[in-house]
Write a protein that holds these residues in place. Sequence first.
Motif, PDB file in Angstrom:
ATOM      1  N   LYS A 172       0.830  -1.266  -0.209  1.00  0.00           N
ATOM      2  CA  LYS A 172      -0.099  -0.033   0.059  1.00  0.00           C
ATOM      3  C   LYS A 172       0.839   1.348  -0.136  1.00  0.00           C
ATOM      4  O   LYS A 172       2.068   1.052   0.677  1.00  0.00           O
ATOM      5  N   TYR A 173       0.407   2.213  -0.585  1.00  0.00           N
ATOM      6  CA  TYR A 173       0.967   3.791  -0.663  1.00  0.00           C
ATOM      7  C   TYR A 173      -0.037   4.650  -0.850  1.00  0.00           C
ATOM      8  O   TYR A 173      -1.064   4.488  -0.912  1.00  0.00           O
ATOM      9  N   TYR A 174       0.389   5.873  -0.523  1.00  0.00           N
ATOM     10  CA  TYR A 174      -0.485   7.008  -0.485  1.00  0.00           C
ATOM     11  C   TYR A 174      -0.061   7.987  -1.739  1.00  0.00           C
ATOM     12  O   TYR A 174       1.136   8.163  -1.903  1.00  0.00           O
ATOM     13  N   THR A 175      -1.059   8.639  -2.276  1.00  0.00           N
ATOM     14  CA  THR A 175      -0.855   9.544  -3.312  1.00  0.00           C
ATOM     15  C   THR A 175      -1.253  10.961  -2.716  1.00  0.00           C
ATOM     16  O   THR A 175      -1.940  10.929  -1.955  1.00  0.00           O
ATOM     17  N   ASN A 210       3.901  12.722  -8.514  1.00  0.00           N
ATOM     18  CA  ASN A 210       4.366  11.376  -8.884  1.00  0.00           C
ATOM     19  C   ASN A 210       5.143  10.526  -7.768  1.00  0.00           C
ATOM     20  O   ASN A 210       5.714   9.761  -8.102  1.00  0.00           O
ATOM     21  N   LYS A 211       4.967  11.130  -6.383  1.00  0.00           N
ATOM     22  CA  LYS A 211       5.658  10.321  -5.392  1.00  0.00           C
ATOM     23  C   LYS A 211       4.820   9.562  -4.755  1.00  0.00           C
ATOM     24  O   LYS A 211       3.615   9.890  -4.440  1.00  0.00           O
ATOM     25  N   LYS A 212       5.237   8.261  -4.249  1.00  0.00           N
ATOM     26  CA  LYS A 212       4.364   7.361  -3.495  1.00  0.00           C
ATOM     27  C   LYS A 212       5.160   7.604  -1.905  1.00  0.00           C
ATOM     28  O   LYS A 212       6.285   7.581  -1.744  1.00  0.00           O
ATOM     29  N   ASN A 226       4.895   6.254   2.016  1.00  0.00           N
ATOM     30  CA  ASN A 226       4.604   5.144   2.913  1.00  0.00           C
ATOM     31  C   ASN A 226       3.671   5.128   3.937  1.00  0.00           C
ATOM     32  O   ASN A 226       3.017   4.240   4.166  1.00  0.00           O
ATOM     33  N   ARG A 272       0.355   7.931   5.655  1.00  0.00           N
ATOM     34  CA  ARG A 272      -0.685   9.021   5.413  1.00  0.00           C
ATOM     35  C   ARG A 272       0.103  10.508   6.038  1.00  0.00           C
ATOM     36  O   ARG A 272       0.075  11.681   5.316  1.00  0.00           O
ATOM     37  N   ALA A 312       2.555  12.021   3.653  1.00  0.00           N
ATOM     38  CA  ALA A 312       2.125  12.480   2.563  1.00  0.00           C
ATOM     39  C   ALA A 312       1.672  14.017   3.166  1.00  0.00           C
ATOM     40  O   ALA A 312       1.699  15.036   2.606  1.00  0.00           O
ATOM     41  N   ARG A 331      -5.287   6.284  -0.429  1.00  0.00           N
ATOM     42  CA  ARG A 331      -4.527   5.239  -0.091  1.00  0.00           C
ATOM     43  C   ARG A 331      -4.924   4.086  -1.293  1.00  0.00           C
ATOM     44  O   ARG A 331      -5.903   3.932  -1.817  1.00  0.00           O
ATOM     45  N   VAL A 332      -3.677   3.717  -1.739  1.00  0.00           N
ATOM     46  CA  VAL A 332      -3.798   2.840  -3.042  1.00  0.00           C
ATOM     47  C   VAL A 332      -3.249   1.340  -2.630  1.00  0.00           C
ATOM     48  O   VAL A 332      -1.925   1.486  -1.871  1.00  0.00           O
TER      49      VAL A 332
END
Length: 76
Positions: A2-5, A18-20, A22, A24, A27, A73-74
């Motif tokens: 999982k990662y956050y955009t 365009n950064k992922k 780790n 919330r 971010a 969250r992706v």
Amino acid sequence: MKYYTLVTIADGKTTKFNKKFNTRNSAINYAYNYLEKNYINDSIDDKDEFNINDDKHNIEYVLNYDTRFRINRVVA
């Protein structure tokens, strides 16, 4: 995995990073640093949180009328 955009909206300009991230919080901190450096002269203290489409993993943080950011969250 999982990662956050992150997407920021400030003064009518939308910026998608365009950064992922780790977490919330990482971010959120990145968004604060970016917005304070580029758009806001004062320190950011207050924010309102809204779930987008009732999704607890897709949140919009509203700082003022013209400035906000969204974290999603992706799961890949």
